[in-house]
Structure formats: structure tokens, C-alpha cells
Write a protein that holds these residues in place. Sequence first.
Motif, mmCIF file in Angstrom:
data_model
loop_
_atom_site.group_PDB
_atom_site.id
_atom_site.type_symbol
_atom_site.label_atom_id
_atom_site.label_comp_id
_atom_site.label_asym_id
_atom_site.label_seq_id
_atom_site.Cartn_x
_atom_site.Cartn_y
_atom_site.Cartn_z
ATOM 1 N N ASN A 1 22.019 35.774 31.186
ATOM 2 C CA ASN A 1 23.269 36.151 30.189
ATOM 3 C C ASN A 1 23.756 37.140 29.918
ATOM 4 O O ASN A 1 25.179 37.540 29.799
ATOM 5 N N SER A 2 22.408 38.547 30.141
ATOM 6 C CA SER A 2 23.718 39.949 30.294
ATOM 7 C C SER A 2 24.460 40.006 31.002
ATOM 8 O O SER A 2 25.081 40.550 30.515
ATOM 9 N N PHE A 3 23.437 40.073 32.456
ATOM 10 C CA PHE A 3 24.070 39.458 33.879
ATOM 11 C C PHE A 3 25.511 39.142 33.608
ATOM 12 O O PHE A 3 26.811 39.624 34.286
ATOM 13 N N VAL A 4 25.144 37.902 33.286
ATOM 14 C CA VAL A 4 26.666 37.071 33.429
ATOM 15 C C VAL A 4 27.826 38.016 32.323
ATOM 16 O O VAL A 4 29.377 38.176 32.780
ATOM 17 N N GLN A 5 27.683 38.443 31.608
ATOM 18 C CA GLN A 5 27.749 38.639 30.102
ATOM 19 C C GLN A 5 28.954 39.830 30.625
ATOM 20 O O GLN A 5 29.951 40.351 30.534
ATOM 21 N N ARG A 6 28.197 40.895 31.570
ATOM 22 C CA ARG A 6 28.700 42.712 32.107
ATOM 23 C C ARG A 6 29.711 41.332 33.114
ATOM 24 O O ARG A 6 30.379 42.671 33.487
ATOM 25 N N SER A 7 29.079 40.669 33.680
ATOM 26 C CA SER A 7 30.519 40.466 34.855
ATOM 27 C C SER A 7 31.170 39.903 34.599
ATOM 28 O O SER A 7 31.873 39.915 35.297
ATOM 29 N N SER A 8 31.423 39.433 33.766
ATOM 30 C CA SER A 8 32.912 38.700 33.011
ATOM 31 C C SER A 8 33.682 40.275 32.379
ATOM 32 O O SER A 8 34.785 39.976 32.574
ATOM 33 N N GLU A 9 32.888 40.955 32.203
ATOM 34 C CA GLU A 9 33.624 41.776 31.492
ATOM 35 C C GLU A 9 34.459 42.520 32.878
ATOM 36 O O GLU A 9 35.501 43.706 31.985
ATOM 37 N N PHE A 10 33.479 43.020 33.715
ATOM 38 C CA PHE A 10 34.457 43.602 35.155
ATOM 39 C C PHE A 10 34.968 43.404 35.544
ATOM 40 O O PHE A 10 36.286 43.743 35.845
ATOM 41 N N SER B 1 22.572 46.188 33.918
ATOM 42 C CA SER B 1 22.561 45.170 33.848
ATOM 43 C C SER B 1 21.381 44.606 34.904
ATOM 44 O O SER B 1 20.153 43.116 35.333
ATOM 45 N N VAL B 2 22.458 44.431 36.451
ATOM 46 C CA VAL B 2 21.342 44.586 36.721
ATOM 47 C C VAL B 2 20.122 45.198 37.609
ATOM 48 O O VAL B 2 19.159 44.091 37.641
ATOM 49 N N GLN B 3 20.265 46.002 37.157
ATOM 50 C CA GLN B 3 18.546 46.731 37.273
ATOM 51 C C GLN B 3 17.644 45.667 36.211
ATOM 52 O O GLN B 3 16.436 46.144 36.052
ATOM 53 N N GLU B 4 18.292 45.731 35.082
ATOM 54 C CA GLU B 4 17.437 44.888 33.877
ATOM 55 C C GLU B 4 17.005 43.330 34.750
ATOM 56 O O GLU B 4 16.096 43.141 34.356
ATOM 57 N N PHE B 5 18.144 42.902 35.279
ATOM 58 C CA PHE B 5 17.840 41.699 36.194
ATOM 59 C C PHE B 5 16.443 41.574 36.346
ATOM 60 O O PHE B 5 16.043 40.451 36.771
ATOM 61 N N SER B 6 16.673 42.910 37.576
ATOM 62 C CA SER B 6 15.746 42.952 39.009
ATOM 63 C C SER B 6 14.515 42.994 38.133
ATOM 64 O O SER B 6 13.462 42.335 38.769
#
Length: 553
Positions: free
Chosen positions: A139-148, A124-129
Amino acid sequence: MLMSNLYVGVSGLQTSQNALNTTAHNLANIGTEGYTRQQVSQGTRIYNTISQTPAIADSQIGLGVAYTKCKQVRSAFLDASYRLENGREQFYQISYKALNEIEDQLQEINGAEFAEALNNLWVSVQEFSKDPTSAVTQNSFVQRSSEFVECAKSVYRGLVSYQDNLNDNIAKIVKEMNKIGDQIDELNKKIVSIEAGGVEHANDLRDTRNSLLDRLGEFGNITYEEDHLGIVTVQFEGTQFVTSDNVHHLGLDTEETGCGYYTPYWEFEAKKYYDLVGVEKLDISGAHIMDLTLPVTTGLNTDVGILRSTLLARGDHHATYHDIADSDDTYYNTMVSQSVMMNVEAEFDQLFNNVVTAINDVMLNAASNPATIARLNGTDYNDDPHKYLMFALEDDIDTLDYAINDKEAGTIYSKYTVLNSKMNDHLLRNPSIFSFVTIDNEADKAAATALKQAFSQEKYTLNPNVTTKINLINYYDALVGQVANTASVDKSISDNQQITVDTISAAREQIVGVSSDEELEFMIQFQNAYNASSRFINVVSEMLEHIINTLGR
């Protein structure tokens, strides 16, 4: 003369009968665990002196054979070697089991989900960049961070749970050791009472006592000595445990660690005192059973016993990254690295802290961008830049048991550990509240690149003893690999130690074990001796009868 010969024959019958009973006892216990083969010792009875002539040997007549002793056949050297080496094998076995459990936690139970969550976060960081202004990537970055965050909490809690299980095991170990000490003391008293007359030998009770010493040797380094009365005194880790008339019990203290973990201590060496408000306290500083700061080495016999291994594996608190980042090498090497649980907890929490800090730092730097300030002006988020960081601290830090006190500064560390961190509620409700844009309303590629580099830059180490730099992407694999390598070493040592123990046990069994063939030979021998004594009595009886009948005529 002939009358006395009858007593000689009777002594042969009695001695042979007792020897047969001993042989039968050996055969009956051929499969009994802990049984020691008993051996008959025979000797001559006292001689009667008939006459004494100067310069000539005394004229004496024997009174037959005596059943002098029924002794156990044991090797004190093999017993001591077995108990020491078996205790060493138990040490590495416990250590291996702890590492194996950690490996399961990190790779199978919860770790598989965490590894996937970490990888998804990196994706998600790569896609966000690529497009930091996209609502989809935000939204993907935030959700993946929450899962982490949730997966990290699950893994850490699993480690803490197993650490708590080890703590419960320590209480069970201490309870069993105290029980063994009481049993040895009771057997000492029974053996003395039976053998005080110098007639009977309490060999079966000695077998039970030897089995207890074997078991006690599994818990730690023991030395022991038997006095002339048959009383065995035992030292555990250099301190008197079982004395000639007492047992020094072990106690459990929960105040010293500060987190409710048990610290075993010698009750007779602990001191009571009253604090400033009159509350009774217990000082166990001089009553510790063993020094856990010593290096684990065979030369010092600091790698012996279940108790030491369990205490080392558990550690004395739930470790965080502060145990690595905010401590010197001496503290780490003596208090953290020797505990497999604390070391893994600290390294895992360090990974979490590095990820959270890296993301928050990039977002905080981006928050100072004039475009961001202008866009958020007049909203609920412009008064505190921390409101649009990805991660925040729990609202009530005081409820957490995992923050640790700085003994010198008297403060509490609470910044971004696994169990005191959470996702920013504002970002969860509105993932697009913050975006990487420049004053020209263009995508802030520099900030997005910095976020990506935060994951890929090789600048992290697992602990102070590791020099190889790794990035956040490979950190978890390195942690799992370290645990697997350490477990492999302990397993190898444990297996080699088991071979040593088996060799000593086999040598000991050759001495103490019962051989059915050998005992059957003894049985035939004593049966023949019994028959010979019986025939001897018959011959003497016939001679007496002949003499009496002849004189009667």
C-alpha cells in the motif's frame, strides 16, 4: 561704410541671442533622458567686394557673423557600440531570468514537493524490497507512486506555464518593434520636412529617433544609415526594416510550430498559397527573421537581443523524453539543447519515463511468474498483464497536446510521458492485488532486488552531451545542478556585459551629456559677445550722429 557697420553689429546681436537660446535650451534639458547636447557653429557672412586691382588683394568689407549651424554632439562609433553591446547584455539577461525561473520551479515552487515525493518513493521501494508480500509495504509503495505522478505533473505543468508566458512575451516584443519602426518612419518624414529649407535643424526629433534606435537595439542586432536628407534606414538581423519610404512589419505565425506558438516572420517575404481543398495558407519558410539553429556565439553576433533570447528560451514545442531518446545528436544540439525550457522539459520527462519504465518492467517480468498467474486465474486481471502494472497511459491520448509526431514514420509517440501517464486504477483500488511471490509461495526476493537496483544502478545520463552516468536517485539533483550552473554562467556573462555597457554609456554621456559648468561658461561668453555687439552699434551710431551734425552746420 558706417551704415554697413550697423549691419555687422546687428548680426552680432542676432547670433549671440541665438547662441544664448541654444545654451538655455541645453541647461533646461540637463536632466532630460535621451537629450543630446547642442553646439553652436558660427561663421562669417559673405563679403562685399569694393574694388579689384590686379596683383593686389581685393578690397572687401565684411557683413558680420552668421549663426551657421546648431549641431548635435554625438559619436557614431559609440552609438553603434552601445546598441550592439546593450543588445548582447539583454540576451544573456533574458536567458538568466528564464533559468532562474526554472530553478525556482525545480527547487521551491513545485520542485521541493517533487524532490520529496521522489525520495519517498525510493524509501518505499527499499521497504517493499524487504517484504514484498506485506500489505502495508504494498500500500505504501502504491501511494508513494501516486504522489510521484501527481508531483511530476505539477512540475511539468509549471514549466509549460512559464513557456507559455515566454510565448506571450514574443507577441509583445513583435508589437513593440512594429510600433518603433512606425515611429522612426514618422520621425524621418518630420525631420525631412523641417530641414528641407536648410535653415532649421530638428535636433529634438533626432533625439527621439536616437532613443528609439537605442530601444530597438535591445531587441536584436541592428545596423542603420542616415542619408543626406536626414532619413535613417534600419536593418534588423540583416533584413531591411525601415526604408526611406516604408516599414517592413513583422508578423506572427502559429501554424509552423504545430502547438500554437508564435513564429515571427517578415510579412513582405511571406507567400500565400492555396492547399488542395482551396484553403488559403501562408508559407513563411523564406521569411524567418533569424536562424535559431546557429550556435550562440559572439563571433556571429547570435547572442544579441531580447527577441532571439526569448525565442531560444521558449523553444518551439513542449518537449518530452522523445526529444532526447528518439532523436539524433544533431537534432538535439540544434533544436533542443539551445532552448533552456525544452532542454529541462525533456530531461525532466526523461527522469519520469525512466522511473515509470523501470517499475513497470520489473512488475511485468514478475507478472509472468507461475504463482502470480495461478493466483490471478479466474479474476479480472488475468487477461491482460498490463492491468497490474503500476502505471498506465491516459485513456484518451488524442486529447493531449504533448505527444509529438515522428515526421518519418508518421506515428505518435505516447508511451509514458509526464502528461499522458497515470496510476493504474486497479492498483489504486486494491494495492495488494499484485505481490512478488514465487511458485513456492515465498517472497520473490529476486524481483524485489531488481526493483531496488532499478533505482540505484548508475546507467542514466541527462542528455547526449553528458557522459557521466547517474542513477534515478541522483538524477533530479543533477538536473537542478545543471540548471544552476548554466544560470551562474549566464549571470556572470550578463554582469560582465553590463560593465561593458556602462563603460560605453559613460563615454557616450561625456560627449552627448550637458555640463552645467560648461554651459554657464558659454552663457557668459555669449552675453559678453552680445554686449560687445551692442556697444559696437552704439559707437557706430555716435559716429554717424557726429558726422551728420557736423555736416549739418
